[in-house]
Design a protein around this motif. Structure first.
Motif, PDB file in Angstrom:
ATOM      1  N   LYS A  41       8.339 -17.354 -23.303  1.00 57.33           N
ATOM      2  CA  LYS A  41       8.014 -15.950 -23.049  1.00 57.33           C
ATOM      3  C   LYS A  41       9.020 -15.011 -23.706  1.00 57.33           C
ATOM      4  CE  LYS A  41       4.522 -17.256 -20.634  1.00 57.33           C
ATOM      5  NZ  LYS A  41       3.201 -17.280 -21.280  1.00 57.33           N
ATOM      6  N   GLU A  42      10.198 -15.555 -24.109  1.00 53.09           N
ATOM      7  CA  GLU A  42      11.172 -14.688 -24.774  1.00 53.09           C
ATOM      8  C   GLU A  42      10.678 -14.245 -26.139  1.00 53.09           C
ATOM      9  OE1 GLU A  42      12.484 -18.779 -26.231  1.00 53.09           O
ATOM     10  OE2 GLU A  42      11.496 -17.899 -24.492  1.00 53.09           O
ATOM     11  N   ASP A  43       9.596 -14.875 -26.652  1.00 53.50           N
ATOM     12  CA  ASP A  43       8.979 -14.403 -27.894  1.00 53.50           C
ATOM     13  C   ASP A  43       8.265 -13.067 -27.690  1.00 53.50           C
ATOM     14  OD1 ASP A  43       9.861 -16.692 -29.153  1.00 53.50           O
ATOM     15  OD2 ASP A  43       7.967 -17.773 -28.895  1.00 53.50           O
ATOM     16  N   SER A  44       7.894 -12.787 -26.438  1.00 49.75           N
ATOM     17  CA  SER A  44       7.163 -11.557 -26.129  1.00 49.75           C
ATOM     18  C   SER A  44       7.984 -10.578 -25.301  1.00 49.75           C
ATOM     19  CB  SER A  44       5.876 -11.889 -25.361  1.00 49.75           C
ATOM     20  OG  SER A  44       5.059 -12.777 -26.093  1.00 49.75           O
ATOM     21  N   ILE A  45       8.967 -11.095 -24.577  1.00 53.40           N
ATOM     22  CA  ILE A  45       9.779 -10.267 -23.683  1.00 53.40           C
ATOM     23  C   ILE A  45      11.240 -10.490 -24.023  1.00 53.40           C
ATOM     24  CG2 ILE A  45      10.413  -9.819 -21.285  1.00 53.40           C
ATOM     25  CD1 ILE A  45       7.633 -10.935 -20.514  1.00 53.40           C
ATOM     26  N   LYS A  46      11.935  -9.429 -24.409  1.00 54.89           N
ATOM     27  CA  LYS A  46      13.342  -9.541 -24.801  1.00 54.89           C
ATOM     28  C   LYS A  46      14.172  -9.994 -23.612  1.00 54.89           C
ATOM     29  CE  LYS A  46      16.848  -6.973 -27.371  1.00 54.89           C
ATOM     30  NZ  LYS A  46      17.170  -5.670 -28.015  1.00 54.89           N
ATOM     31  N   SER A 160      -0.840 -19.291 -22.870  1.00 55.22           N
ATOM     32  CA  SER A 160      -0.387 -19.024 -24.240  1.00 55.22           C
ATOM     33  C   SER A 160      -1.241 -17.933 -24.890  1.00 55.22           C
ATOM     34  CB  SER A 160      -0.446 -20.305 -25.085  1.00 55.22           C
ATOM     35  OG  SER A 160      -1.755 -20.835 -25.134  1.00 55.22           O
ATOM     36  N   VAL A 161      -1.897 -17.137 -24.049  1.00 57.15           N
ATOM     37  CA  VAL A 161      -2.801 -16.119 -24.580  1.00 57.15           C
ATOM     38  C   VAL A 161      -2.040 -15.086 -25.402  1.00 57.15           C
ATOM     39  CG1 VAL A 161      -2.686 -14.628 -22.537  1.00 57.15           C
ATOM     40  CG2 VAL A 161      -4.731 -14.612 -23.984  1.00 57.15           C
ATOM     41  N   GLU A 162      -0.769 -14.805 -25.047  1.00 58.80           N
ATOM     42  CA  GLU A 162       0.002 -13.829 -25.827  1.00 58.80           C
ATOM     43  C   GLU A 162       0.312 -14.368 -27.220  1.00 58.80           C
ATOM     44  OE1 GLU A 162       3.235 -16.366 -24.049  1.00 58.80           O
ATOM     45  OE2 GLU A 162       1.239 -15.677 -23.506  1.00 58.80           O
ATOM     46  N   THR A 163       0.405 -15.709 -27.354  1.00 54.79           N
ATOM     47  CA  THR A 163       0.636 -16.307 -28.664  1.00 54.79           C
ATOM     48  C   THR A 163      -0.610 -16.173 -29.533  1.00 54.79           C
ATOM     49  OG1 THR A 163       2.141 -17.892 -27.616  1.00 54.79           O
ATOM     50  CG2 THR A 163       1.442 -18.381 -29.864  1.00 54.79           C
ATOM     51  N   SER A 164      -1.772 -16.363 -28.920  1.00 54.02           N
ATOM     52  CA  SER A 164      -3.032 -16.167 -29.650  1.00 54.02           C
ATOM     53  C   SER A 164      -3.169 -14.713 -30.099  1.00 54.02           C
ATOM     54  CB  SER A 164      -4.219 -16.555 -28.760  1.00 54.02           C
ATOM     55  OG  SER A 164      -4.149 -17.909 -28.382  1.00 54.02           O
ATOM     56  N   TYR A 165      -2.781 -13.802 -29.237  1.00 54.36           N
ATOM     57  CA  TYR A 165      -2.811 -12.371 -29.576  1.00 54.36           C
ATOM     58  C   TYR A 165      -1.867 -12.090 -30.745  1.00 54.36           C
ATOM     59  CZ  TYR A 165      -1.666  -7.389 -29.024  1.00 54.36           C
ATOM     60  OH  TYR A 165      -1.423  -6.059 -29.245  1.00 54.36           O
ATOM     61  N   HIS A 166      -0.677 -12.664 -30.684  1.00 54.62           N
ATOM     62  CA  HIS A 166       0.314 -12.455 -31.751  1.00 54.62           C
ATOM     63  C   HIS A 166      -0.228 -12.965 -33.080  1.00 54.62           C
ATOM     64  CE1 HIS A 166       4.133 -11.869 -33.640  1.00 54.62           C
ATOM     65  NE2 HIS A 166       4.346 -13.152 -33.826  1.00 54.62           N
ATOM     66  N   LEU A 167      -0.899 -14.119 -33.064  1.00 57.29           N
ATOM     67  CA  LEU A 167      -1.464 -14.678 -34.292  1.00 57.29           C
ATOM     68  C   LEU A 167      -2.522 -13.746 -34.871  1.00 57.29           C
ATOM     69  CD1 LEU A 167      -1.775 -16.937 -36.364  1.00 57.29           C
ATOM     70  CD2 LEU A 167      -3.338 -18.085 -34.775  1.00 57.29           C
ATOM     71  N   LYS A 168      -3.378 -13.203 -34.014  1.00 55.05           N
ATOM     72  CA  LYS A 168      -4.411 -12.273 -34.486  1.00 55.05           C
ATOM     73  C   LYS A 168      -3.786 -11.034 -35.122  1.00 55.05           C
ATOM     74  CE  LYS A 168      -8.232 -14.411 -33.337  1.00 55.05           C
ATOM     75  NZ  LYS A 168      -9.195 -14.859 -34.383  1.00 55.05           N
ATOM     76  N   LEU A 169      -2.703 -10.546 -34.533  1.00 54.02           N
ATOM     77  CA  LEU A 169      -2.017  -9.388 -35.104  1.00 54.02           C
ATOM     78  C   LEU A 169      -1.447  -9.711 -36.485  1.00 54.02           C
ATOM     79  CD1 LEU A 169      -0.052  -7.862 -32.072  1.00 54.02           C
ATOM     80  CD2 LEU A 169      -2.189  -7.071 -33.079  1.00 54.02           C
ATOM     81  N   ILE A 170      -0.843 -10.883 -36.614  1.00 57.22           N
ATOM     82  CA  ILE A 170      -0.275 -11.291 -37.911  1.00 57.22           C
ATOM     83  C   ILE A 170      -1.377 -11.396 -38.957  1.00 57.22           C
ATOM     84  CG2 ILE A 170       0.932 -13.115 -39.156  1.00 57.22           C
ATOM     85  CD1 ILE A 170       2.392 -13.796 -36.562  1.00 57.22           C
ATOM     86  N   GLU A 171      -2.481 -12.045 -38.583  1.00 53.39           N
ATOM     87  CA  GLU A 171      -3.591 -12.218 -39.528  1.00 53.39           C
ATOM     88  C   GLU A 171      -4.169 -10.867 -39.942  1.00 53.39           C
ATOM     89  OE1 GLU A 171      -5.159 -16.621 -38.014  1.00 53.39           O
ATOM     90  OE2 GLU A 171      -6.067 -14.791 -37.217  1.00 53.39           O
TER      91      GLU A 171
END
Length: 229
Positions: A41-46, A160-171
């Protein structure tokens, strides 16, 4: 007249994470940090330990969490276990509902750079954006690998839904930057001749200018003091 309740400003995602963790079960700060890291979660929350303890103190002061017990394990320092209060439960739910329901204006650094794009020559902008695409593609591959590992271990997609969201943003950003590079090459977003002329009239600083010593400052004199002849 009933007292006016001033709610704390909901601006620190780490505070929300603490409330959500304590919604699961009582924890001490070290366990909170370890759980966030274990779940990536530290990938999404500092996450910083100093900030975590500050957040905990604020949440205690606001009545959203409260100490439950203090434990000692061998020679380790005492650890205070915290639990969620009823008020904290309400705060966590209202905060989550607000974040999920209402889009807010954020200020990403890349967006700031895009808003000032003309400050660099068009050719250099294109080169820098192409390098950005390479970095984004590497990030996308790494994020896909993280999702694959999560699926391999049977982790439900909910966690891991925030990781899927992050991937969509990158793409989406990769697609946008590709289109932007092509548009700059074609007509400079409708401003290519002016863009080129703008930087021709304002040449970049020479490297020798940057390395030249700064002009000496005049000596400081007290008001009313006389200068030498």
């Amino acid at each position: 007249m009933p007292p006016i309740i001033v709610r704390p400003k909901r601006s620190n995602p780490l505070a929300l994470a603490v409330l959500a963790l304590l919604f699961e079960r009582p924890m001490h700060p070290y366990e909170m940090a370890a759980t966030l890291k274990e779940r990536h979660k530290e990938d999404s929350i500092k996450l910083r330990y100093g900030s975590l303890y500050t957040v905990i103190d604020i949440l205690v002061r606001e009545g959203n969490i409260t100490p439950r017990e203090t434990l000692r394990d061998g020679r380790r320092p005492e650890r205070t276990v915290y639990e969620l209060t009823p008020a904290g439960n309400v705060e966590m739910r209202e905060w989550m509902r607000s974040l999920l329901k209402t889009p807010v204006k954020e200020y990403p650094q890349f967006e700031a750079a895009l808003s000032l794009l003309g400050a660099l020559p068009a050719k250099e902008v294109s080169q820098l954006l192409q390098k950005r695409i390479i970095t984004l593609q590497e990030q996308a591959e790494s994020t896909r690998a993280t999702l694959t590992v999560a699926q391999h271990h049977g982790l439900p997609a909910l966690f891991s839904v925030e990781t899927s969201y992050h991937l969509k943003l990158i793409e989406a950003e990769i697609e946008f930057v590709h289109e932007l590079v092509a548009q700059i090459a074609h007509d400079g977003c409708g401003w290519l001749p002016q863009w080129k002329r703008f930087h021709k009239e304002r040449p970049a600083p020479d490297a020798s200018d940057l390395s030249a010593p700064a002009p000496a400052k005049p000596p400081h004199r007290k008001p009313g003091s006389k200068t030498g002849s």
